[in-house]
Design a protein around this motif. Structure first.
Motif, mmCIF file in Angstrom:
data_model
loop_
_atom_site.group_PDB
_atom_site.id
_atom_site.type_symbol
_atom_site.label_atom_id
_atom_site.label_comp_id
_atom_site.label_asym_id
_atom_site.label_seq_id
_atom_site.Cartn_x
_atom_site.Cartn_y
_atom_site.Cartn_z
ATOM 1 N N UNK A 141 4.670 -1.887 29.802
ATOM 2 C CA UNK A 141 5.272 -0.840 29.152
ATOM 3 C C UNK A 141 5.510 0.318 29.983
ATOM 4 N N UNK A 142 4.950 0.368 31.148
ATOM 5 C CA UNK A 142 4.943 1.339 32.129
ATOM 6 C C UNK A 142 6.436 1.578 32.885
ATOM 7 N N UNK A 143 6.788 0.252 32.844
ATOM 8 C CA UNK A 143 8.077 0.250 33.576
ATOM 9 C C UNK A 143 9.334 0.746 33.016
ATOM 10 N N UNK A 144 10.433 0.991 33.623
ATOM 11 C CA UNK A 144 11.590 1.419 32.814
ATOM 12 C C UNK A 144 12.062 0.310 32.171
ATOM 13 N N UNK A 145 13.005 0.486 31.200
ATOM 14 C CA UNK A 145 13.556 -0.452 30.271
ATOM 15 C C UNK A 145 14.561 -1.593 31.222
ATOM 16 N N UNK A 146 15.101 -1.234 32.266
ATOM 17 C CA UNK A 146 15.965 -2.116 32.966
ATOM 18 C C UNK A 146 15.063 -2.739 34.189
ATOM 19 N N UNK A 147 13.984 -2.093 34.372
ATOM 20 C CA UNK A 147 12.746 -3.278 35.107
ATOM 21 C C UNK A 147 12.344 -4.142 34.377
ATOM 22 N N UNK A 148 11.737 -3.481 33.189
ATOM 23 C CA UNK A 148 10.875 -4.572 32.413
ATOM 24 C C UNK A 148 11.605 -5.480 31.929
ATOM 25 N N UNK A 149 12.959 -5.348 31.594
ATOM 26 C CA UNK A 149 13.843 -6.474 31.162
ATOM 27 C C UNK A 149 14.262 -7.561 32.247
ATOM 28 N N UNK A 150 14.577 -6.988 33.489
ATOM 29 C CA UNK A 150 14.643 -7.750 34.458
ATOM 30 C C UNK A 150 13.602 -8.719 34.831
ATOM 31 N N UNK A 151 12.450 -8.080 34.972
ATOM 32 C CA UNK A 151 11.169 -9.039 35.351
ATOM 33 C C UNK A 151 10.912 -10.078 34.123
ATOM 34 N N UNK A 152 10.813 -9.429 32.935
ATOM 35 C CA UNK A 152 10.623 -10.422 31.766
ATOM 36 C C UNK A 152 11.575 -11.654 31.732
ATOM 37 N N UNK A 153 12.935 -11.431 32.103
ATOM 38 C CA UNK A 153 13.753 -12.504 32.184
ATOM 39 C C UNK A 153 13.448 -13.414 33.173
ATOM 40 N N UNK A 154 13.240 -13.064 34.691
ATOM 41 C CA UNK A 154 12.742 -13.891 35.806
ATOM 42 C C UNK A 154 11.414 -14.555 35.527
ATOM 43 N N UNK A 155 10.363 -13.737 35.101
ATOM 44 C CA UNK A 155 9.079 -14.371 35.204
ATOM 45 C C UNK A 155 8.547 -15.205 33.842
ATOM 46 N N UNK A 156 9.165 -14.336 32.603
ATOM 47 C CA UNK A 156 8.521 -14.979 31.387
ATOM 48 C C UNK A 156 9.530 -16.066 30.907
#
Length: 194
Positions: A141-156
């Motif tokens: 939640x502390x990441x920017x929206x675009x960072x969180x979205x990129x990491x979520x798609x890649x890792x989750x």
């Protein structure tokens, strides 16, 4: 009612235990047999009162009487009668047996408990995992929206960098930069967990 007849301070028909002990000390087997007959009953009674198990009581009584034979020279008349000496040994040996059985039982319980225990504490592991997940969510939640979205798609969701770029309609280089910066922030946020 029958009256006891005494000869020299000893009831008639009763063996002279101190004299028998003296002979037993000298290795007289017949004297030991007479001593055995005189003291085995009372010794068994004392042991049976402590152990309550007939077979164990018989075994312990035998051990005591073997000890009397082997260590007759340890008897000291000034400390008490022969019967008192034998009964004291019988009581001590019976108490030792109870302690030994109790300790063995406790050891068996510990071993059985260890065998039933999992190699690790399942509850503790579950709590640690849950806490780690909560920490990761907080840091995400502390990441920017675009960072969180990129990491979520890649890792989750398990997408590759190229698939993430296509999904977000962004260039591959941009997605890589977002993810690199996001992972650095995650690592710093997680601190001890990384």
């Amino acid at each position: 009612m029958r009256q006891a007849v005494f000869i020299g301070g000893i009831p008639a028909g009763e063996p002279d235990l101190p004299a028998l002990m003296k002979r037993v000390t000298d290795g007289d087997q017949q004297a030991f047999s007479q001593l055995y007959d005189a003291v085995s009953g009372p010794a068994f009674g004392i042991v049976r009162a402590v152990l309550r198990d007939t077979a164990q009581s018989e075994e312990v009584t035998q051990e005591v009487l073997v000890e009397v034979w082997r260590h007759a020279d340890r008897y000291r008349p000034e400390r008490g009668t022969v019967l008192t000496w034998v009964l004291t040994m019988a009581h001590r040996r019976a108490v030792d047996r109870v302690r030994s059985v109790t300790a063995a039982s406790a050891r068996e319980e510990v071993v059985a408990l260890r065998e039933r225990m999992p190699a690790f504490d399942v509850t503790e592991a579950e709590v640690e995992t849950r806490l780690e997940r909560e920490e990761v969510r907080r840091c995400l939640r502390s990441l920017t929206e675009v960072q969180r979205e990129s990491i979520t798609l890649a890792y989750y969701e398990g997408l590759t960098y190229r698939e993430v770029a296509q999904r977000l309609s962004a260039s591959l280089g941009t997605v890589k930069t977002r993810m690199r910066d996001g992972l650095i922030r995650l690592r710093n946020c997680l601190g001890g967990l990384a």
